[in-house]
Each structure stands twice: as C-alpha cells, then as structure tokens.
Design a protein around this motif. Structure first.
Motif, PDB file in Angstrom:
ATOM      1  N   ASP A 176      -6.130   1.089  -1.110  1.00 60.20           N
ATOM      2  CA  ASP A 176      -5.236   0.421  -2.049  1.00 60.20           C
ATOM      3  C   ASP A 176      -4.455  -0.728  -1.414  1.00 60.20           C
ATOM      4  OD1 ASP A 176      -3.661   2.179  -0.479  1.00 60.20           O
ATOM      5  OD2 ASP A 176      -2.114   2.239  -2.016  1.00 60.20           O
ATOM      6  N   SER A 177      -4.835  -1.178  -0.239  1.00 66.13           N
ATOM      7  CA  SER A 177      -4.096  -2.242   0.442  1.00 66.13           C
ATOM      8  C   SER A 177      -4.272  -3.583  -0.276  1.00 66.13           C
ATOM      9  CB  SER A 177      -4.566  -2.389   1.888  1.00 66.13           C
ATOM     10  OG  SER A 177      -4.160  -1.291   2.669  1.00 66.13           O
ATOM     11  N   HIS A 183       0.856  -1.179   0.000  1.00 64.32           N
ATOM     12  CA  HIS A 183       0.000   0.000   0.000  1.00 64.32           C
ATOM     13  C   HIS A 183       0.894   1.232   0.000  1.00 64.32           C
ATOM     14  CE1 HIS A 183       0.932  -0.504   4.241  1.00 64.32           C
ATOM     15  NE2 HIS A 183       0.428   0.687   4.524  1.00 64.32           N
TER      16      HIS A 183
END
Length: 250
Positions: free
Chosen positions: A113-114, A48
């Motif tokens: 966005d992990s 991320h």
C-alpha cells in the motif's frame, strides 16, 4: 529501524490559510499537538500503513477534525483507524488542497500500500517518498506483502523525477532521481549476492507457493548481510525473503 525518527510533513502554498499533514506519526501527544497547532488542517495523508507513520492518526483526527486518506486496505475495511471512514487514494489522482497540487503515485514494494506524493505550488516541486526511498541507507521489503518485483517497478517510475525528495526517515534527498538510480543498482547487486549465496550453500528454492524454510532464510541472510548491524538483521531477513520470492518466480 526509523533512523533518527519518523518525519511528519506540514504542507501549504505561500499565503494559504490551511495545510495538509502527511504521516502524523506515532502516538506522541506533544508531537501531534505541534502538528495540530500548525493548522487549520484540511487533510491528512498517509504514505503507508506502518505504525510509526499512522499510530497517532486516530488521535490526530480527534485533535483536528480533518479527514484522512491513504491506500490503507485494513483501515478501509474496518472503517478507519478510529472507526471513521478513510477514503482510499487512487494512483494518478490529483488533489487540490492548501493551494497545492498533490499527485498520488502508487509505489508498492516496501509494502503493497505504499504511495508517494508529488507536490507542487506552481513554482517549486518535491516528492514525499515515505519509506519507498529513505534519506539514508535503503528500505526494507517488509513482510508480509513487500515485493522486490513491485519495488523495482516503483523505482523505475521514480527514476525520471529529478526533484528534491522528502523521505519518511533521514535527511532531505537533493536529487531523487539520482538516489533512486543508486537504489536500483544496490538492489540488483544484493540480488546477485543472494544468487551466489544459494549456489555456495548448494541450496535449491522450493516450488512457488511452498513456504521458504527458516533455515534457508537464516543461512542466506547470514551469508549476504555481513555488513549490517545485528539490530537490523530481522529487517534484512525480511528483504531476503522478498529476494528469494523474486528469484523463484523468475
């Protein structure tokens, strides 16, 4: 916030000449040089966008010449942390590199966005969890895009994976599935505490879309997170915001 520091991982199958580096970390020259010396580096992956995982990415690319990939929307829009193209990762994508099979698992919640990486060399498997699951304690639902709804969904996705977990912070997780199930129980317990705090304060949540008042965030954080060190209260407040957003969209 980073426990005892950020973990960078060097991955290769036995006998493979090249390697994959996951999360080069902050801009620390000795650390980046040590990672580069473990090469040749065929690919750099990031879990991320946070700077403790990506702050050294541009410099590491200079040192190795390796391409980098991650679900990093701001990097993709700007053409990469160092002006070069960063190819986005797709959920479910399988990478074959350094003799390994690496599957991309989208696990939003800590950030939008992990991602996690399920890695196998054909004999053994592990999942690199970034900040989605830590080796000690629990992760923050970070502003501005941390989401409890997304996070619970990500935990449900990881719960069946009874393999070793390799976190971005803290020690190795012997049984990822068991840790994830404990995480989920803890999150639901915290959510119940937030509900109780709202009731005790006689507070009502504003309609969806309206800003959450700072006074409400501070009051709920103070009522619920009485068991955390003051140094991480800012992180706790961020998680409270995500919990309140969850409740007002229920």
């Amino acid at each position: 916030m980073t426990l005892d520091g950020t973990r960078s991982y060097v991955l290769r199958a036995p006998g493979a000449p090249g390697c994959v580096v996951v999360d080069p970390g902050p801009l620390l020259e000795p650390h980046l040089a040590a990672l580069a010396d473990a090469g040749p580096v065929e690919l750099v992956l990031v879990t991320h966008r946070h700077a403790d995982h990506t702050g050294g990415l541009a410099r590491f690319r200079e040192l190795t010449g390796a391409p980098s990939r991650g679900a990093l929307p701001e990097f993709s829009r700007s053409g990469g942390a160092d002006g070069a193209a960063v190819e986005p990762l797709a959920d479910g994508e399988v990478l074959a590199v350094a003799g390994l099979r690496i599957e991309v698992l989208a696990t939003p919640g800590h950030t939008a966005d992990s991602v996690c990486f399920a890695v196998s060399d054909g004999l053994s498997s592990a999942v690199l969890t970034g900040d989605t699951v830590l080796g000690r304690g629990t992760t923050v639902l970070a502003e501005p895009d941390g989401s409890l709804r997304d996070y619970l969904g990500s935990l449900d996705r990881l719960a069946p994976l009874d393999v070793q977990g390799l976190p971005g912070h803290g020690p190795v997780i012997p049984d990822l599935g068991a840790a994830v199930r404990a995480y989920r129980e803890h999150r639901l317990e915290r959510l119940g505490q937030v509900r109780s705090a709202l009731s005790s304060l006689g507070a009502e949540l504003p309609d969806a879309g309206a800003p959450l008042p700072d006074s409400l965030l501070d009051a709920v954080t103070g009522a619920v997170y009485t068991d955390v060190d003051r140094s991480v209260l800012v992180a706790a407040r961020s998680s409270v915001r995500a919990q309140l957003e969850y409740l007002r969209h229920e």
